[in-house]
Enzyme design. Structure first.
Site, PDB file in Angstrom:
ATOM      1  N   ARG A   1       0.767  -1.364   0.152  1.00  0.00           N
ATOM      2  CA  ARG A   1       0.159  -0.094   0.203  1.00  0.00           C
ATOM      3  C   ARG A   1       0.825   1.378   0.065  1.00  0.00           C
ATOM      4  O   ARG A   1       0.233   2.473  -0.704  1.00  0.00           O
ATOM      5  CB  ARG A   1      -1.091  -0.009   1.207  1.00  0.00           C
ATOM      6  CG  ARG A   1      -1.983  -0.828   1.097  1.00  0.00           C
ATOM      7  CD  ARG A   1      -2.963  -1.118   2.285  1.00  0.00           C
ATOM      8  NE  ARG A   1      -4.158  -1.929   2.229  1.00  0.00           N
ATOM      9  CZ  ARG A   1      -5.096  -1.748   2.869  1.00  0.00           C
ATOM     10  NH1 ARG A   1      -5.168  -1.115   4.020  1.00  0.00           N
ATOM     11  NH2 ARG A   1      -6.210  -2.747   2.825  1.00  0.00           N
TER      12      ARG A   1
ATOM     13  N   ASP B   1      -5.029   2.972   2.707  1.00  0.00           N
ATOM     14  CA  ASP B   1      -5.751   2.896   1.631  1.00  0.00           C
ATOM     15  C   ASP B   1      -6.480   4.264   1.354  1.00  0.00           C
ATOM     16  O   ASP B   1      -7.417   4.148   0.698  1.00  0.00           O
ATOM     17  CB  ASP B   1      -6.710   1.619   1.822  1.00  0.00           C
ATOM     18  CG  ASP B   1      -7.435   1.630   2.808  1.00  0.00           C
ATOM     19  OD1 ASP B   1      -7.528   2.505   3.713  1.00  0.00           O
ATOM     20  OD2 ASP B   1      -8.239   0.690   3.190  1.00  0.00           O
TER      21      ASP B   1
ATOM     22  N   HIS C   1     -13.823   3.566   2.063  1.00  0.00           N
ATOM     23  CA  HIS C   1     -14.481   2.631   1.090  1.00  0.00           C
ATOM     24  C   HIS C   1     -15.573   1.981   1.544  1.00  0.00           C
ATOM     25  O   HIS C   1     -16.255   0.931   1.092  1.00  0.00           O
ATOM     26  CB  HIS C   1     -13.371   1.668   0.775  1.00  0.00           C
ATOM     27  CG  HIS C   1     -12.790   0.695   1.826  1.00  0.00           C
ATOM     28  ND1 HIS C   1     -13.590   0.020   2.602  1.00  0.00           N
ATOM     29  CD2 HIS C   1     -11.583   0.895   2.468  1.00  0.00           C
ATOM     30  CE1 HIS C   1     -12.622  -0.410   3.471  1.00  0.00           C
ATOM     31  NE2 HIS C   1     -11.446   0.025   3.522  1.00  0.00           N
TER      32      HIS C   1
ATOM     33  N   ASP D   1     -11.314   4.457  16.153  1.00  0.00           N
ATOM     34  CA  ASP D   1     -12.006   5.501  15.541  1.00  0.00           C
ATOM     35  C   ASP D   1     -13.304   5.760  16.592  1.00  0.00           C
ATOM     36  O   ASP D   1     -13.698   6.943  16.881  1.00  0.00           O
ATOM     37  CB  ASP D   1     -12.361   5.496  14.117  1.00  0.00           C
ATOM     38  CG  ASP D   1     -12.871   4.247  13.677  1.00  0.00           C
ATOM     39  OD1 ASP D   1     -12.927   3.134  14.418  1.00  0.00           O
ATOM     40  OD2 ASP D   1     -13.095   3.966  12.670  1.00  0.00           O
TER      41      ASP D   1
HETATM   42  N1  UDP Z   1      -4.045  -2.213   9.858  1.00  0.00           N
HETATM   43  C1  UDP Z   1      -3.198  -2.271  10.924  1.00  0.00           C
HETATM   44  N2  UDP Z   1      -2.920  -3.652  11.531  1.00  0.00           N
HETATM   45  C2  UDP Z   1      -3.577  -4.659  10.857  1.00  0.00           C
HETATM   46  C3  UDP Z   1      -4.202  -4.542   9.871  1.00  0.00           C
HETATM   47  C4  UDP Z   1      -4.598  -3.310   9.242  1.00  0.00           C
HETATM   48  O1  UDP Z   1      -2.542  -1.423  11.331  1.00  0.00           O
HETATM   49  O2  UDP Z   1      -3.073  -5.774  11.240  1.00  0.00           O
HETATM   50  C5  UDP Z   1      -4.224  -0.815   9.622  1.00  0.00           C
HETATM   51  C6  UDP Z   1      -4.041  -0.684   8.137  1.00  0.00           C
HETATM   52  O3  UDP Z   1      -2.655  -0.396   7.539  1.00  0.00           O
HETATM   53  C7  UDP Z   1      -5.200   0.419   7.453  1.00  0.00           C
HETATM   54  C8  UDP Z   1      -6.333   0.294   8.580  1.00  0.00           C
HETATM   55  O4  UDP Z   1      -5.429  -0.596   9.643  1.00  0.00           O
HETATM   56  O5  UDP Z   1      -4.639   1.883   7.966  1.00  0.00           O
HETATM   57  C9  UDP Z   1      -7.354  -0.295   8.031  1.00  0.00           C
HETATM   58  O6  UDP Z   1      -6.953  -1.819   7.655  1.00  0.00           O
HETATM   59  P1  UDP Z   1      -7.906  -2.282   6.155  1.00  0.00           P
HETATM   60  O7  UDP Z   1      -7.804  -1.471   5.410  1.00  0.00           O
HETATM   61  O8  UDP Z   1      -7.006  -3.666   5.901  1.00  0.00           O
HETATM   62  O9  UDP Z   1      -9.399  -2.563   7.077  1.00  0.00           O
HETATM   63  P2  UDP Z   1     -10.541  -2.121   7.079  1.00  0.00           P
HETATM   64  O10 UDP Z   1     -10.690  -1.680   8.694  1.00  0.00           O
HETATM   65  O11 UDP Z   1     -10.483  -0.908   6.299  1.00  0.00           O
HETATM   66  O12 UDP Z   1     -11.473  -2.881   6.607  1.00  0.00           O
HETATM   67 MN    MN Z   2      -9.185  -0.171   4.813  1.00  0.00          MN
END
Ligand code: UDP
Ligand code: MN
Length: 367
Positions: free
Chosen positions: A120, A194, A305, A281
């Protein structure tokens, strides 16, 4: 008539003149003060012209009179009067323009993890990182010499666990927050790895707000405030609050961050998160909205997203602050924008970047 007598007479005359001048000056001063007080009273009850304008008129007439009569000795007393009046009429409703915000006033943190460095970070480094190389910091969970070099030493190893667990994410947020507090920046803005951030737009947007006031700026991803049951003094209580989705990015003013310190600084963000057992958050929203009673200001230009990226209209792209991408059920949720071929630009960030900043060397027409 002897000279001496005429002198006496002229002295008497000039004394009389002075006395008359002084008297008329006093009358005029009184009249000016009276007129001004009347106007003040009138204004108070009528909500008329700003007091400052009236004061300017009084000042002007006093000044004209002074020049005509040249009564220097009375100047200081008039000025004292005016000064006293001025200090009484400080406007209380004036809206103060926020101080100018520049890129250097913003601390931008990007949350990442060791498995995502190669997946990323390269697209970020190629695009929006170039617009804020000194202001963007990556918070990760390992030492990575390659990316430490690529980011000019801007990778921070939080030593938090490299998992997607609630505790690990709160741990990273806690380090991001504490690192911001150690700087002299006016704004703390968090993003995920992302996200694509339209940096100049972010800075312009923050320019509309005053960092000395408490601001929690972001976008919720749910339609109603989150409801949780909390035990307070052995009694179960239902509480409701909004939170800004971390995946869309959010910003906090320094004034708000400072008030958050007792519950959020020096690792306390983690223990607060532990108490409510919710992600980073959500914990942020809980602290700001519930504990500090400072409401979230919804900013539509932040996008995670969790919303369909294709609905962002092309003619509004320049106005948006953040974008994201994700793959769900074999389908990519990405910004709909012409530009690079999908094989080259799966996430559409290259195309987005060239749309916004076509002068970059890798953009079509510049190659
Ligand atoms: N992230 C993290 N540790 C993890 C997995 C994800 O710090 O083991 C971070 C990742 O780099 C991103 C955020 O958490 O900035 C959200 O991760 P992701 O996009 O994979 O998942 P989402 O929560 O958006 O579905
Ligand atoms: Mn994400």
């Amino acid at each position: 008539m002897p000279d001496g007598d005429s002198e006496v007479i002229s002295e008497t005359n000039s004394a009389k003149m002075n006395l008359r001048n002084r008297k008329s000056w006093q009358i005029l001063s009184c009249a000016a003060v009276f007129a001004y007080s009347t106007l003040l009273v009138y204004q108070t009850f009528s909500g008329g012209a700003p007091a400052q304008e009236v004061l300017a008129e009084v000042k002007l007439s006093a000044k004209t009179y002074r020049l005509e009569r040249n009564l220097a000795e009375d100047r200081s007393s008039v000025e004292n009067d005016i000064h006293e009046l001025t200090s009484e009429v400080v406007p209380t409703t004036a809206t103060v323009k926020p101080p100018l915000t520049t890129l250097d006033d913003v601390f931008i943190s990007v949350k990442t993890t060791k498995n995502y460095h190669t997946k990323r970070l390269p697209i970020i480094l190629k695009t929006w990182f170039q617009l804020a190389r000194k202001q963007i910091w990556f918070f990760t969970d390992t030492d990575d010499r390659e990316f430490q070099t690529k980011t000019n030493g801007h990778m921070i190893n939080t030593n938090c666990s490299s998992s997607h667990s609630r505790k690990a994410l709160c741990c990273k947020m806690s380090v991001e927050f504490d690192t911001f507090l150690k700087t002299d920046k006016k704004w703390f803005c968090h993003f995920d790895d992302d996200n694509y951030v339209n940096v100049p737009r972010l800075v312009r947007f923050l320019g509309d707000y005053n960092f000395r006031d408490e601001w929690y700026l972001g976008k919720p991803s749910i339609q109603a405030p989150l409801e949780i049951i909390k035990k307070e003094k052995k009694v179960l209580k239902k509480i409701k609050f909004w939170f800004a989705t971390g995946g869309a990015g959010f910003c906090l003013s320094r004034a708000l961050a400072l008030r958050m310190m007792p519950v959020a600084s020096e690792g306390r963000f983690i223990s607060t998160g532990e108490r409510i057992r919710l992600p980073d958050d959500v914990t942020m929203g809980y602290i700001i909205e519930h504990l500090l009673k400072q409401p979230l200001t919804v900013v539509d230009q932040f996008h995670s997203h969790l919303e369909p990226m294709k609905f962002i209209r092309r003619d509004t792209i320049e106005d948006q602050i953040s974008f994201s991408y994700a793959k769900s059920k074999d389908e990519w949720n990405v910004v709909k924008i012409d530009g690079f071929d999908e094989s080259e630009d799966q996430y559409r960030f290259l195309s987005l970047h060239c749309f916004l900043f076509p002068y970059f060397s890798f953009c079509p027409g510049r190659r």
